[in-house]
Write a protein that holds these residues in place. Structure first.
Motif, PDB file in Angstrom:
ATOM      1  N   VAL A  37       7.774  23.899  34.955  1.00  0.00           N
ATOM      2  CA  VAL A  37       8.170  24.775  35.525  1.00  0.00           C
ATOM      3  C   VAL A  37       7.901  24.694  36.949  1.00  0.00           C
ATOM      4  O   VAL A  37       7.319  24.722  37.685  1.00  0.00           O
ATOM      5  CB  VAL A  37       8.009  25.892  35.401  1.00  0.00           C
ATOM      6  N   VAL A  38       9.052  25.058  37.498  1.00  0.00           N
ATOM      7  CA  VAL A  38       9.379  25.098  39.523  1.00  0.00           C
ATOM      8  C   VAL A  38       9.751  26.048  40.017  1.00  0.00           C
ATOM      9  O   VAL A  38      10.157  26.817  39.403  1.00  0.00           O
ATOM     10  CB  VAL A  38      10.919  24.252  39.611  1.00  0.00           C
ATOM     11  N   GLY A  39       8.567  26.615  40.469  1.00  0.00           N
ATOM     12  CA  GLY A  39       8.468  27.894  41.664  1.00  0.00           C
ATOM     13  C   GLY A  39       7.167  28.696  40.280  1.00  0.00           C
ATOM     14  O   GLY A  39       6.692  28.636  38.441  1.00  0.00           O
ATOM     15  N   SER A  40       6.245  29.665  40.947  1.00  0.00           N
ATOM     16  CA  SER A  40       5.567  30.582  40.200  1.00  0.00           C
ATOM     17  C   SER A  40       5.176  31.988  40.381  1.00  0.00           C
ATOM     18  O   SER A  40       4.817  32.380  39.857  1.00  0.00           O
ATOM     19  CB  SER A  40       4.346  30.340  40.979  1.00  0.00           C
ATOM     20  N   GLY A  41       6.974  32.490  40.598  1.00  0.00           N
ATOM     21  CA  GLY A  41       7.168  33.534  40.781  1.00  0.00           C
ATOM     22  C   GLY A  41       7.473  34.554  38.982  1.00  0.00           C
ATOM     23  O   GLY A  41       6.918  33.609  37.771  1.00  0.00           O
ATOM     24  N   GLY A  42       7.638  35.701  39.240  1.00  0.00           N
ATOM     25  CA  GLY A  42       8.083  36.435  37.975  1.00  0.00           C
ATOM     26  C   GLY A  42       8.643  35.075  37.011  1.00  0.00           C
ATOM     27  O   GLY A  42       9.834  34.831  37.321  1.00  0.00           O
ATOM     28  N   GLY A  43       8.122  35.339  35.803  1.00  0.00           N
ATOM     29  CA  GLY A  43       9.084  34.736  34.502  1.00  0.00           C
ATOM     30  C   GLY A  43       7.619  33.113  34.502  1.00  0.00           C
ATOM     31  O   GLY A  43       8.093  32.820  33.418  1.00  0.00           O
ATOM     32  N   SER A  44       7.523  32.464  35.102  1.00  0.00           N
ATOM     33  CA  SER A  44       7.047  31.548  34.829  1.00  0.00           C
ATOM     34  C   SER A  44       6.128  31.665  34.259  1.00  0.00           C
ATOM     35  O   SER A  44       5.737  30.357  34.013  1.00  0.00           O
ATOM     36  CB  SER A  44       6.755  30.428  36.536  1.00  0.00           C
TER      37      SER A  44
END
Length: 568
Positions: free
Chosen positions: A12-19
């Motif tokens: 997963v690239v990125g740690s925002g909402g949904g990750s």
């Protein structure tokens, strides 16, 4: 065959909402997951935000006996998102999938121990349209003790509210409409914070609570989360995405993804060059997005052949930059320092363009507000527009958040940010507006406001307008004449909390090519995608909610896990 330094089932690239939601799905079915965050803090813009999700037919509505159904929710989406033009991110099929999967996603999170609840009352933004809900469909996390994260608490991106407050506490502060009520609310909040500190607790709300809980669950599930790990490229073999290339201490480090890569790297709110190309007239100076929201992953996917759309759309937020905060550090401009949403919709205030003419319902959604401002600016100078209010308003309501109920900083006035005059005509001179035009605008507004109506823009005729207004005021909650001297003016700009366009995805969150076929192994969610909401913002959480939902859907599809998940 591609050679990798390391391999996982899902990256997963990125740690925002949904990750972390996607990561929990993968871990539930025994798959390995790696989350790569390019900045030094996790949580993305979601952690900074209000942290709410728009979830139709959610279990909390059901528990409280509030009417909703998939059919009613879809009817509402057709009346909002379905009216979008040139919006490839939305279709009836995707909207229907969202309605179905949103409930399943929330049930899944609850089953994983994520403590969620419902906002007691938060109307849909167009509650008067078919299928709209005046009660609201907004889900949020229960307050969270940040200390439960241990050493990771320092790696969670801070929220926009500088005090550690639960939603109901901040609601009490923001709804305080007199200095006495404000003082009492603040005193109670500070007393609670003091008690919590003495007992070693550090309670947070909003996006910090949501992402804090998600981070805690992900760590417990043994998800590998790495900060300072920017993804530089996707590894493609025979047309399929097989992994990512990471910048690791200045060298390329290749990580394989056996089941696929999910891009949830945000939009391009912090990239002025992309703004100039896709959303001219907007500026990074007025965004509240996280600093990592720079768009390179969108550009990478486009180079790979991904279809894209809705790039001119943003999650707007009316903004006025407070002097002294123009050049903040890497954390970006804090939302509380620029937002004027709650104030411009309160009684005894209006918005006018640079000719002194009123042109919108000021109590509409923040996204509609900024879109109206930019559209107006095409024909009449409206960036900035002027927020006009009187002493009655000044004495009762906050300026730029809760700070306004205390002593107003002198620099707001000395810098010229807040302009003040004894007469409307004097105020017009200060903002370079024709006095007769501004007088005529205010006289027309006052005529209706004294009768509790707005014949020009229908402000106050729906639940959402009144929810933004003053609940303690008799009659209209959002209207009131501007007639108590002195008078004030503040510039308002079309700010945002992020962009709303990106690559086009299908009902399984797979990234699509221009011909409509999916790129194997590549999924996307959040503001890296063209929103399922099209060019509309149906209710609070219409950005965070889809990020979680499509992250959940992507992981299920990649793991072929429809029949394997444990759901409540």
């Amino acid at each position: 065959m591609a050679q990798f330094d390391e391999e996982f089932d899902f990256v997963v690239v990125g740690s925002g909402g949904g990750s972390m939601c996607a990561a929990l799905v993968m871990r539930q079915v025994g798959k390995s997951v790696l989350i790569l965050e390019k900045t030094d803090l996790v949580g993305g813009t979601t952690a900074k935000s209000g942290g709410v999700m728009w979830i139709p037919n959610n279990p909390f509505m059901e528990q409280e006996g509030i009417e909703d159904s998939p059919e009613k929710a879809l009817e509402y989406l057709e009346a909002t998102a379905g009216q979008s033009q040139d919006a490839p991110g939305t279709s009836r099929e995707r909207r229907a999938a969202y309605v179905t999967q949103a409930r399943r996603m929330v049930d899944f999170l609850i089953a994983q121990g994520i403590k969620l609840t419902r906002a007691p009352y938060w109307p849909d933004y167009y509650d008067e349209r078919p299928g709209g809900s005046a009660a609201g469909r907004t889900v949020l996390a229960e307050p969270f003790n940040l200390n439960e994260l241990g050493r990771w608490k320092r790696k969670l991106r801070p929220n926009f509210i500088p005090v550690v407050a639960a939603p109901e506490e901040m609601g009490a502060v923001m709804s305080a409409r007199t200095r006495r009520r404000f003082g009492i609310a603040i005193a109670k909040l500070l007393l609670r914070i003091g008690k919590e500190r003495l007992t070693g607790r550090n309670i947070v709300g909003n996006g910090a609570a949501l992402q804090g809980r998600m981070l805690q669950a992900a760590l417990k599930a043994k998800v590998d989360i790495r900060t300072k790990s920017p993804v530089k490229d996707l590894v493609v073999e025979n047309g399929a995405v097989k992994g990512v290339v990471v910048d690791k201490h200045g060298r390329e480090y290749r990580i394989g993804a056996r089941l696929g890569v999910l891009v949830n790297a945000g939009g391009f709110a912090q990239n002025q060059a992309m703004r100039d190309k896709y959303a001219p007239g907007t500026s990074v100076k007025y965004t509240a997005a996280a600093p990592g929201d720079t768009g390179e992953m969108i550009e990478t996917m486009i180079r790979l052949g991904a279809a894209f759309g809705q790039m001119s759309e943003r999650v707007g937020l009316q903004a006025s930059l407070v002097p002294g905060n123009e050049n903040l550090d890497g954390n970006g401009i804090d939302l509380k320092k620029i937002s004027g949403q709650g104030s411009v919709s309160a009684p005894h205030a209006i918005i006018v363009d640079q000719t002194g003419v009123r042109y919108m319902n000021e109590a509409g959604s923040y996204m509609a507000f900024c879109r109206n401002q930019l559209i107006r600016n095409h024909t009449v100078p409206a960036v900035p527009s002027w927020w006009i209010f009187d002493q009655w308003h000044f004495d009762r309501y906050p300026l730029f958040g809760i700070a306004g109920m205390g002593a107003r900083p002198k620099r707001w006035f000395s810098s010229g940010l807040v302009k003040k005059a004894d007469t409307i005509e004097g105020l017009a001179a200060l903002i370079n507006v024709d006095p007769a035009t501004l007088r005529a605008t205010i006289d027309r507004f006052n005529l209706g406001a004294r009768e509790g109506r707005d014949p020009d823009f229908h402000r106050g005729e729906r639940a959402y307008d009144n929810w933004l207004g003053d609940p303690t005021q008799e009659g209209s909650k959002t209207l009131g004449p501007i007639d108590t001297a002195p008078f004030y003016a503040v510039p308002m700009y079309p700010g945002d909390v992020g962009t709303y366009g990106g690559v086009v995805t299908d009902v399984n969150a797979r990234v699509l090519r221009e011909d409509g076929t999916p790129i194997p192994g590549l999924y996307a969610t959040g503001t890296s995608t063209a929103s399922v909401m099209g060019t509309a913002y149906p209710g609070a959480g219409s950005s965070v909610g889809p990020s979680f939902v499509w992250g959940y859907v992507a992981a299920k599809h990649a793991a072929d896990a429809d029949n394997l998940l444990v759901a409540a």
